[in-house]
Design an enzyme around this catalytic site. Sequence first.
Site, short mmCIF file in Angstrom:
data_model
loop_
_atom_site.label_atom_id
_atom_site.label_comp_id
_atom_site.label_asym_id
_atom_site.label_seq_id
_atom_site.Cartn_x
_atom_site.Cartn_y
_atom_site.Cartn_z
N PRO A 33 -1.84 8.67 5.44
CG PRO A 33 0.36 8.93 4.88
CD PRO A 33 -0.70 7.98 4.68
CD GLU A 34 -6.77 11.64 4.49
OE1 GLU A 34 -6.72 12.84 3.64
OE2 GLU A 34 -7.07 10.75 4.20
CG HIS A 92 8.67 -2.46 5.21
ND1 HIS A 92 8.01 -3.32 4.13
CD2 HIS A 92 8.32 -3.13 6.18
CE1 HIS A 92 7.53 -4.45 4.57
NE2 HIS A 92 7.50 -4.36 6.03
NE ARG A 111 -1.41 -1.57 2.85
CZ ARG A 111 -2.92 -1.47 2.63
NH1 ARG A 111 -3.42 -0.41 3.93
NH2 ARG A 111 -3.77 -1.71 2.10
NE ARG A 121 -20.08 17.62 -8.48
CZ ARG A 121 -18.83 17.47 -8.19
NH1 ARG A 121 -18.05 18.49 -8.79
NH2 ARG A 121 -18.31 16.79 -7.34
#
Length: 282
Positions: free
Chosen positions: A2-3, A92, A113, A158
């Site tokens: 999931p983002e 789960h 997971r 950077r």
Amino acid sequence: MPELPEVEVTRRALAPLVEGERVLAVIVRDRRLRWPVPARLASILRGQRVERLDRRGKYLLWRFAHGTLISHLGMSGSWRVHIGSAPPAGRHDHVDIAITGRRPSVLRLTDPRRFGALLWHPRRFGDAGRHPLLSRLGLEPFDPSFSADAVYRHTRGRRAAIKQVLLAGDLVVGVGNIYASETLFRARIDPRLAAHRLTAAHCERIVTAVRAVLAEAIDVGGSTLRDFVGADGAEGYFMLDAFVYGRGGMPCRVCGTPIRRIVQGSRATYFCPRCQTKGSPR
Ligand SMILES: [Zn+2]
């Protein structure tokens, strides 16, 4: 995995159901997520009212008067809503939170997971933004503080490639690997450009492109909102029509030039060598 868009769509799906409601019961079947779920979570939350459901980066923040429940979906987590009673828990289904409502519902955290997290931040520790998991996050992409000026200042000195700086998450949160390639395509910037060489105009285009890509992904997810409140969750990324990601060797949708795939920091990057010449290192 999931983002940010998936988390934001989850928040939008859950917020109308939970905000203003009280916790009836909490069942923790397995505490072993990335960090242990607090043993006393049921007694901490029972009878308490959810004031607001917020998001910070990929964290969902359940605001209560006496503290904040911080939830992260990890690699494979999801919240599902079951109106009325929930079906028997699978192996789960680690946590259930039952809440009041026109009909009481059960919010179920499923995480095969177990890289997700469910942590309690009591109010006496101050704002949840000071929690170690949240305090060093980059800017929120839709917050006005994420500005061209902020990008410009952050990137001075950077020398890493701009793609890497976007992915690092200390400038802005939510730009995962797919979204980084798509953002730089839309901003017409070569992903290999050293960040300190970005001009003010590049920075302006990056801000616009980050917001456009994430907003589009959230919209696509919003159209599948039903999946989140039903028993079957949506999987994977919401981005349907990538300009470059996953399209190595295929013609650029804008100019027809074959899309190039390179590896940066062991992650795949896709770009159009013709469209993305602005700030090219060549
Ligand atoms: Zn092109």
